[in-house]
Design a protein around this motif. Structure first.
Motif, PDB file in Angstrom:
ATOM      1  N   THR A  18       0.821  -1.219   0.000  1.00  0.00           N
ATOM      2  CA  THR A  18       0.000   0.000   0.000  1.00  0.00           C
ATOM      3  C   THR A  18       0.847   1.257   0.000  1.00  0.00           C
ATOM      4  O   THR A  18       0.332   2.359  -0.193  1.00  0.00           O
ATOM      5  N   ASN A  93       7.364  -8.719   0.754  1.00  0.00           N
ATOM      6  CA  ASN A  93       7.929  -7.397   1.019  1.00  0.00           C
ATOM      7  C   ASN A  93       7.612  -6.883   2.418  1.00  0.00           C
ATOM      8  O   ASN A  93       8.432  -6.198   3.020  1.00  0.00           O
ATOM      9  N   TYR A 157      16.484  -7.163  13.659  1.00  0.00           N
ATOM     10  CA  TYR A 157      15.928  -6.977  12.309  1.00  0.00           C
ATOM     11  C   TYR A 157      16.942  -7.490  11.282  1.00  0.00           C
ATOM     12  O   TYR A 157      16.589  -8.234  10.354  1.00  0.00           O
ATOM     13  N   THR A 192      11.322   5.913   2.841  1.00  0.00           N
ATOM     14  CA  THR A 192       9.930   5.457   3.041  1.00  0.00           C
ATOM     15  C   THR A 192       9.560   5.732   4.503  1.00  0.00           C
ATOM     16  O   THR A 192      10.415   6.107   5.316  1.00  0.00           O
TER      17      THR A 192
HETATM   18  P1  NAP Z   1       6.808   1.068   4.294  1.00  0.00           P
HETATM   19  O1  NAP Z   1       6.890   2.184   3.329  1.00  0.00           O
HETATM   20  O2  NAP Z   1       6.617   1.352   5.743  1.00  0.00           O
HETATM   21  O3  NAP Z   1       5.641   0.081   3.789  1.00  0.00           O
HETATM   22  C1  NAP Z   1       5.373  -1.088   4.511  1.00  0.00           C
HETATM   23  C2  NAP Z   1       4.174  -1.789   3.901  1.00  0.00           C
HETATM   24  O4  NAP Z   1       3.952  -3.023   4.576  1.00  0.00           O
HETATM   25  C3  NAP Z   1       2.886  -1.003   4.056  1.00  0.00           C
HETATM   26  O5  NAP Z   1       2.076  -1.276   2.928  1.00  0.00           O
HETATM   27  C4  NAP Z   1       2.253  -1.579   5.334  1.00  0.00           C
HETATM   28  O6  NAP Z   1       0.850  -1.323   5.294  1.00  0.00           O
HETATM   29  C5  NAP Z   1       2.637  -3.044   5.170  1.00  0.00           C
HETATM   30  N1  NAP Z   1       2.778  -3.841   6.396  1.00  0.00           N
HETATM   31  C6  NAP Z   1       3.419  -3.535   7.537  1.00  0.00           C
HETATM   32  N2  NAP Z   1       3.355  -4.556   8.409  1.00  0.00           N
HETATM   33  C7  NAP Z   1       2.648  -5.535   7.795  1.00  0.00           C
HETATM   34  C8  NAP Z   1       2.243  -6.842   8.176  1.00  0.00           C
HETATM   35  N3  NAP Z   1       2.539  -7.361   9.384  1.00  0.00           N
HETATM   36  N4  NAP Z   1       1.525  -7.578   7.287  1.00  0.00           N
HETATM   37  C9  NAP Z   1       1.214  -7.091   6.068  1.00  0.00           C
HETATM   38  N5  NAP Z   1       1.564  -5.852   5.650  1.00  0.00           N
HETATM   39  C10 NAP Z   1       2.285  -5.093   6.513  1.00  0.00           C
HETATM   40  O7  NAP Z   1       8.102   0.120   4.222  1.00  0.00           O
HETATM   41  P2  NAP Z   1       9.260  -0.052   3.108  1.00  0.00           P
HETATM   42  O8  NAP Z   1      10.401   0.795   3.502  1.00  0.00           O
HETATM   43  O9  NAP Z   1       8.697   0.039   1.771  1.00  0.00           O
HETATM   44  O10 NAP Z   1       9.724  -1.553   3.452  1.00  0.00           O
HETATM   45  C11 NAP Z   1       9.385  -2.635   2.637  1.00  0.00           C
HETATM   46  C12 NAP Z   1      10.446  -3.709   2.754  1.00  0.00           C
HETATM   47  O11 NAP Z   1      11.725  -3.178   2.428  1.00  0.00           O
HETATM   48  C13 NAP Z   1      10.600  -4.346   4.141  1.00  0.00           C
HETATM   49  O12 NAP Z   1      10.817  -5.726   3.987  1.00  0.00           O
HETATM   50  C14 NAP Z   1      11.873  -3.715   4.694  1.00  0.00           C
HETATM   51  O13 NAP Z   1      12.533  -4.549   5.599  1.00  0.00           O
HETATM   52  C15 NAP Z   1      12.668  -3.555   3.406  1.00  0.00           C
HETATM   53  N6  NAP Z   1      13.727  -2.548   3.466  1.00  0.00           N
HETATM   54  C16 NAP Z   1      13.441  -1.237   3.623  1.00  0.00           C
HETATM   55  C17 NAP Z   1      14.489  -0.320   3.666  1.00  0.00           C
HETATM   56  C18 NAP Z   1      14.265   1.155   3.826  1.00  0.00           C
HETATM   57  O14 NAP Z   1      15.254   1.885   4.058  1.00  0.00           O
HETATM   58  N7  NAP Z   1      13.034   1.651   3.712  1.00  0.00           N
HETATM   59  C19 NAP Z   1      15.807  -0.757   3.558  1.00  0.00           C
HETATM   60  C20 NAP Z   1      16.056  -2.111   3.410  1.00  0.00           C
HETATM   61  C21 NAP Z   1      15.012  -3.009   3.356  1.00  0.00           C
HETATM   62  P3  NAP Z   1      -0.142  -1.460   6.574  1.00  0.00           P
HETATM   63  O15 NAP Z   1       0.369  -0.518   7.598  1.00  0.00           O
HETATM   64  O16 NAP Z   1      -1.488  -1.100   6.020  1.00  0.00           O
HETATM   65  O17 NAP Z   1      -0.074  -2.896   7.002  1.00  0.00           O
END
Ligand code: NAP
Length: 255
Positions: A18, A93, A157, A192
């Motif tokens: 989302t 994801n 994490y 994000t």
């Molecule tokens: P984000 O913008 O916070 O988005 C997270 C998404 O996951 C939202 O759609 C949220 O929506 C949903 N979500 C959260 N908990 C959930 C659950 N228990 N079940 C189902 N949906 C869930 O996060 P992002 O930065 O895009 O992160 C996505 C992935 O990238 C993660 O695996 C993270 O570890 C990885 N990552 C991120 C970064 C970074 O710097 N941002 C770096 C390395 C890796 P709802 O709140 O509606 O559930």
């Protein structure tokens, strides 16, 4: 566009789609002709993302799913197959990171939640999806460079993200005989909501910008494009790998 980069008639589930990396991935895949299944914990967020994809002509279905729930994981797969009649790929994801600080201070309930939502959910969803994926199907796990380095701040994490890299290798071997590929992407710092706490640390931001090869943090689209490559037939001989997409953060020389 060569056929191997096209997604016409393909159906992909993206968990946590989302906003952030998940939404950018769904948006890109839909723009390239795929049908995408939008999913997150909150139904209203799913509905909003669905409408946004549909408003640009994309084909999408919204199925709320908390990845920590076995029942909701099963429902996610069943609703997808009922609605579209097929499933071609999966992007695991969604992830949780409820604690900051030394990993030795993390209690078991936080440890269990991180491992369940980040690692077991991907293992379980991949197993559920595997029964439906055709030869040529593809699974991508979103890991992190936090899984490659020790950390005083997000160690547990990082442990889960490291486990995802091993899960990628295990699943690639287990599903390779069915012609299913399994890969990961390890992003660096991406702008994000998830990374807000890190992004608001100016000293850390300055260090990443000055040390990394490209001198910038990433945007969700930077990761979406790598995921799309791994889902596509263009990556037909790539499996069991986790591609680092961090603008050259982890290759920086410490001296
Ligand atoms: P984000 O913008 O916070 O988005 C997270 C998404 O996951 C939202 O759609 C949220 O929506 C949903 N979500 C959260 N908990 C959930 C659950 N228990 N079940 C189902 N949906 C869930 O996060 P992002 O930065 O895009 O992160 C996505 C992935 O990238 C993660 O695996 C993270 O570890 C990885 N990552 C991120 C970064 C970074 O710097 N941002 C770096 C390395 C890796 P709802 O709140 O509606 O559930």
């Amino acid at each position: 566009m060569p056929q191997s980069f096209m997604f016409t008639d393909r159906v992909f589930i993206i968990t946590g789609s989302t906003k952030g990396i998940g939404y950018a991935t769904a948006e890109l895949l839909a723009a390239a002709g795929a049908s995408v299944v939008i999913s997150s914990r909150k139904a209203e967020n799913c509905q909003q993302a669905l409408e946004s994809i549909q408003s640009t002509g994309g084909s999408a279905l919204a199925v709320p799913c908390h990845v920590g729930s076995e029942e909701q994981l099963q429902n996610l797969i069943e609703r997808t197959v009922d609605h579209f009649g097929r499933l071609d790929g999966l992007v695991c994801n969604a992830a949780s990171n409820p604690v900051y600080g030394p990993s030795s201070k993390v209690d078991y309930s936080a440890f269990e939640l991180i491992m369940r939502n980040n690692v077991y959910s991907a293992q379980r969803l991949a197993a559920l999806a595997a029964g439906h994926l055709p030869p040529g199907g593809s699974i991508v796990l979103i890991s992190s460079i936090a899984g490659l380095m020790g950390s005083r701040l997000i160690g547990t994490y990082g442990l889960s993200k490291s486990a995802e890299m091993q899960l990628v290798r295990n699943l690639a071997l287990e599903l390779g005989g069915q012609g299913i590929r399994v890969n990961g992407v390890a992003p660096g710092l991406i702008e994000t909501d998830f990374s807000k706490a890190l992004m608001s640390n100016q000293a850390l931001l300055d260090k990443i910008k000055s040390d990394s090869a490209l001198g910038r943090v990433g945007q969700p689209q930077d990761i979406a494009r790598v995921v799309a490559f791994l889902l596509s037939d263009a990556a037909g001989y790539v499996t069991g790998q986790t591609i680092i997409a961090d603008g050259g953060t982890t290759i920086a020389d410490p001296f």
